[in-house]
Design an enzyme around this catalytic site. Structure first.
Site, PDB file in Angstrom:
ATOM      1  NE  ARG A 109      52.762  66.116 -57.939  1.00 34.44           N
ATOM      2  CZ  ARG A 109      52.578  64.809 -57.795  1.00 34.44           C
ATOM      3  NH1 ARG A 109      51.751  64.358 -56.900  1.00 34.44           N
ATOM      4  NH2 ARG A 109      53.236  63.959 -58.545  1.00 34.44           N
ATOM      5  CE  LYS A 148      52.021  57.983 -56.334  1.00 30.00           C
ATOM      6  NZ  LYS A 148      52.203  59.315 -56.929  1.00 30.00           N
ATOM      7  N   PRO A 169      58.517  58.198 -59.918  1.00 29.61           N
ATOM      8  CG  PRO A 169      59.999  56.913 -58.699  1.00 29.61           C
ATOM      9  CD  PRO A 169      59.536  58.311 -58.889  1.00 29.61           C
ATOM     10  CD  GLU A 170      52.879  58.673 -62.546  1.00 30.47           C
ATOM     11  OE1 GLU A 170      51.777  58.189 -62.835  1.00 30.47           O
ATOM     12  OE2 GLU A 170      53.282  59.765 -62.974  1.00 30.47           O
TER      13      GLU A 170
END
Ligand SMILES: [Zn+2]
Length: 296
Positions: free
Chosen positions: A255, A51, A2-3
């Site tokens: 990432r 977030k 989720p962003e």
């Protein structure tokens, strides 16, 4: 993962269900919070900060407390009618929080963080964040200054750093850099029009926060919603070149970054001259040697 847009929507949903309501019970299945008792408290509001989720509560004669949660990789919050069976296939053992009001019950699954702090101490949890891309006080100038503060840093790594700006994850990083035509490994100082990049990131998240299916291409069809993210080994929607993926940032914080080697200019791990097989693609035919990025 989720962003900022998903977290913003989650906050809206929780706020609609819980704000102004008294908690009949608050079951926190978290080792450090096992003794916490939220029953009798009233939920003031639920807001997002990047977030992070902040559920602010008040109690007569008690200090305001904030229940802080973070979805990390696979967390989610769901709202069910109180008393009705939870219509979900999610594993019961993954439940981390259950907030019950007379009308609605909010259930937190697989949360990556859960804290309970005095509301005036929230800064201990979110004070490090840069400007919140979807926050009411969004400050693009400060985000730009934060981005430029380390001109040698790879722009993909900088965008993912929540201290620079808050709310961007690998999806919006990859998509925004594709649209701007620069690779994630481009040093910040070489990014043309960084203010335009910051504005684009904001525009993308702002558009997607109102959509259940994230789309950065404007095309809602499955498989057409994003330019490059999670599309390694598939042809670029714009030029047909195989979309690639490699790591950006320093381990263990590195990432995945997806990119099109033709549409995006700038350094990429493949610039060593070694052919690289993108994740998710078949090995090249014809016996030509392929190699993954060599460790540095
Ligand atoms: Zn392309």
């Amino acid at each position: 993962m989720p962003e900022g847009d998903v977290v913003w929507r989650t906050a809206q949903r929780l706020n609609t269900a819980l704000a102004g309501q008294e908690l009949l019970s608050g079951d926190l299945r978290w080792p450090s919070l096992a003794a916490a008792d939220l029953s009798g408290r009233t939920v003031v509001e639920v807001v997002s900060a990047g977030k992070h989720l902040l559920c602010r509560t008040a109690a007569a004669g008690g200090a305001p407390l904030t229940l802080h949660s973070h979805l990390r990789m696979e967390g989610s919050w769901h709202v069910h009618a109180t008393g009705a069976p939870w219509r979900t296939a999610r594993a019961a053992h993954a439940v981390r929080a259950v907030l019950v009001t007379a009308r609605w019950t909010a259930v937190g699954h697989r949360l990556g963080m859960l804290d309970l702090v005095p509301t005036d101490q929230e800064h201990r949890l979110v004070g490090h964040l840069g400007p919140d891309v979807l926050g009411p006080g969004w400050d693009p100038q400060r985000a730009l200054e934060n981005l430029r503060a380390d001109p040698d840093r790879a722009v993909g790594e900088a965008l993912l750093d929540q201290r620079v700006l808050a709310g961007v994850g690998t999806f919006f990083m990859a998509e925004a850099l594709f649209v701007r035509g620069v690779t994630p490994w481009t040093p910040v100082r070489d990014v043309p029009d960084p203010a335009g990049l910051v504005a684009l990131v904001h525009r993308m998240l702002d558009t997607c926060r109102h959509e259940v299916a994230q789309s950065t291409t404007g095309d809602p069809r499955p498989g057409r919603r994003q330019w490059v993210h999670a599309r390694s080994g598939q042809p670029c929607h714009r030029c047909g070149t195989t979309v690639r993926v490699a790591m950006v940032g320093r381990a263990p914080q590195d990432r995945t970054a997806f990119y099109c080697p033709r549409c995006q200019r700038g350094p990429a791990p493949t610039d060593t001259g070694l052919p690289q097989r993108p994740l998710g693609s078949a090995p090249r035919a014809g016996g030509r040697r392929t190699a993954h990025r060599s460790p540095r």
